[in-house]
Write an enzyme that holds these catalytic residues in place. Structure first.
Site, short mmCIF file in Angstrom:
data_model
loop_
_atom_site.label_atom_id
_atom_site.label_comp_id
_atom_site.label_asym_id
_atom_site.label_seq_id
_atom_site.Cartn_x
_atom_site.Cartn_y
_atom_site.Cartn_z
N ASP A 240 -2.90 -57.32 -35.74
CA ASP A 240 -3.94 -57.78 -36.66
C ASP A 240 -3.98 -56.79 -37.82
O ASP A 240 -3.46 -55.67 -37.71
CB ASP A 240 -5.27 -57.83 -35.92
N ASP B 122 -7.05 -56.36 -40.56
CA ASP B 122 -8.37 -55.77 -40.81
C ASP B 122 -8.98 -55.23 -39.52
O ASP B 122 -9.11 -55.96 -38.53
CB ASP B 122 -9.32 -56.81 -41.43
N ASP C 222 -8.37 -55.99 -32.89
CA ASP C 222 -9.69 -55.38 -32.69
C ASP C 222 -10.78 -56.39 -32.36
O ASP C 222 -11.95 -56.00 -32.26
CB ASP C 222 -10.10 -54.60 -33.95
#
Length: 216
Positions: A9, A11, A165
């Site tokens: 991922d 961000d 995250d």
């Protein structure tokens, strides 16, 4: 475990943008005079495509105004994005993986324009073997991003690792049949991760780097 393809991922995983994204979502809501989501609500939708994010963070906003809020969000974000960058240690980690022969890729809820600009700003264009964004394929947690990346590189699910995250990342991995590792320093609280059974929950980039050294 010897993973051939490691998909990150962007961000909140490689790029330290969680707080900025949440602030920009809130600022865009204020601009339109609609209910402003809390910090937790704004952070929860990070990683989703724009429409899915707005349905969750601003449920009372008419669909006809999605474009307007999206434009205001992008104006706020692009005005401030140069003040943020990669997490410390992210570049070293990526370079180490490449040096060991892994292919690395990105699967993100950002738009293609947003990701390309972020890659230019961080001078990472050319480092990744593949990237997928939410406006060119199905949004997380749909598995299409991972399925397309695996097809492009000829890798099987068990030889592919997703790192993110948010629960959106972990659920996407589960839907694609790939293992996953969670990082606890981004948008979602680590307590949310347990039911999705990641192989590991890394509490820092250094922790993630050590785990990959031992298991990837």
């Amino acid at each position: 475990m010897n993973f051939e393809l490691i998909v990150f991922d962007w961000d909140g995983t490689l790029f330290d943008s969680t707080a900025l994204i949440a602030r920009c979502i809130q600022a865009a809501c204020r601009d339109l005079g609609v209910a402003v989501p809390s910090d937790a609500q704004a952070a929860f939708v990070i990683g989703l495509g724009l429409q899915d994010a707005l349905q969750t963070a601003v449920p009372d906003l008419p669909v006809a105004r999605y474009g307007e809020l999206g434009r205001r969000y992008r104006e706020h974000y692009f005005a401030e994005q140069h003040a943020i960058g990669l997490f410390d240690g992210a570049l070293d980690l990526l370079q180490a993986l490449k040096a060991r022969g892994h292919r690395v890729a990105v699967a993100t809820g950002k738009s293609r324009r947003g990701l390309d600009e972020a890659l230019r700003n961080t001078r990472l264009h050319g480092l990744f073997d593949g990237t997928r964004t939410a406006d060119e394929t199905a949004s997380k947690p749909h598995p299409q991003m991972l399925l397309e990346l695996m097809a492009a590189h000829g890798t099987e699910p068990e030889r592919t690792l997703m790192i993110g995250d948010t629960t959106h990342d972990l659920q996407m991995a589960a839907n694609a049949g790939t293992p996953a590792v969670a990082v606890a320093y981004g948008a979602h609280e680590p307590a949310r991760f347990a039911e999705l059974r990641p192989l590991h929950v890394a509490h820092s980039l250094a922790d993630l780097h050590r785990w990959l050294d031992d298991h990837a």
